[in-house]
Design an enzyme around this catalytic site. Sequence first.
Site, PDB file in Angstrom:
ATOM      1  N   ASP A 104       6.462  -9.269   8.894  1.00 37.57           N
ATOM      2  CA  ASP A 104       6.309  -9.035  10.328  1.00 37.57           C
ATOM      3  C   ASP A 104       7.623  -8.532  10.907  1.00 37.57           C
ATOM      4  OD1 ASP A 104       3.771 -10.054  10.063  1.00 37.57           O
ATOM      5  OD2 ASP A 104       4.334 -12.068  10.739  1.00 37.57           O
TER       6      ASP A 104
HETATM    7  N1  URA Z   1       3.451 -14.657   6.774  1.00 32.53           N
HETATM    8  C1  URA Z   1       3.642 -14.340   8.072  1.00 32.53           C
HETATM    9  O1  URA Z   1       3.056 -14.936   8.954  1.00 32.53           O
HETATM   10  N2  URA Z   1       4.499 -13.347   8.374  1.00 32.53           N
HETATM   11  C2  URA Z   1       5.207 -12.664   7.444  1.00 32.53           C
HETATM   12  O2  URA Z   1       5.991 -11.770   7.785  1.00 32.53           O
HETATM   13  C3  URA Z   1       5.008 -13.001   6.104  1.00 32.53           C
HETATM   14  C4  URA Z   1       4.121 -13.993   5.779  1.00 32.53           C
END
Ligand code: URA
Length: 240
Positions: A104
Amino acid sequence: MQRLDKYLTNNTSLTRSEAVKAIKLGRVMVNYRIIKNNDYKLDENLSKVFLDGSFVKYNKFIYLMMNKPSGIVSATGDKKEKTVVDILPKEYSKKDVFPCGRLDKDTVGLLILTNDGVNAHRLLAPKNNISKTYEFICAEPMSDDDITTIETGVKLKDGYITKHCIIERESKKSGKITIFEGKYHEIKRIFGAIGNKITFLKRISFGEIHLDNSLNYGEFRELNDVEKEYFTGNNVDNKQ
Ligand code: URA
């Protein structure tokens, strides 16, 4: 067959225009002959290329590890946002490098960037259950029951039941979580499902590849030979 300027761009730190200049200046030899023509075609598997007298090894693929900073999206291009490819030096963006999996925008840590699509897709395939470990901080204290619930699998809002995972608690609100799948926003949604909230997430490993602690946010390095062998499944055809 490959153009000489492209070969140099792919296998040295030269940009395309620097490679063209080096060729024109007679700094480049192919099979022990100086070649001054930048669109000269060579067989990348057989030709021996030298730049300023040093052998230029043929690297079929690029494999980088980045310590992804927050605020950058895991994509090759985006109309509005800065991407992980945008923050690499120019010579890499021209080599079709893409992030192997996504973090993310606000997640930091280990991201592998490569142009080896076959092995990236192999490792990301759900059936391979590659482990991914993250350091996390959450907003609310976690009870023992919360941990057991998460480890066993929780039902997300869309009805999906998450697979078994492992939590190592470090404090009431922090620890490490290892998951073996990679659903969209998975860890945030898992914590959301038990009424908690992730406030910090950093990936520290992807299978047997661990984040190099010497890398600051935004920095990267090439995978070393052991990491490359893991990534490529020790496939001799892909070895460099
Ligand atoms: N899980 C999440 O919620 N975000 C990420 O970036 C990776 C795994």
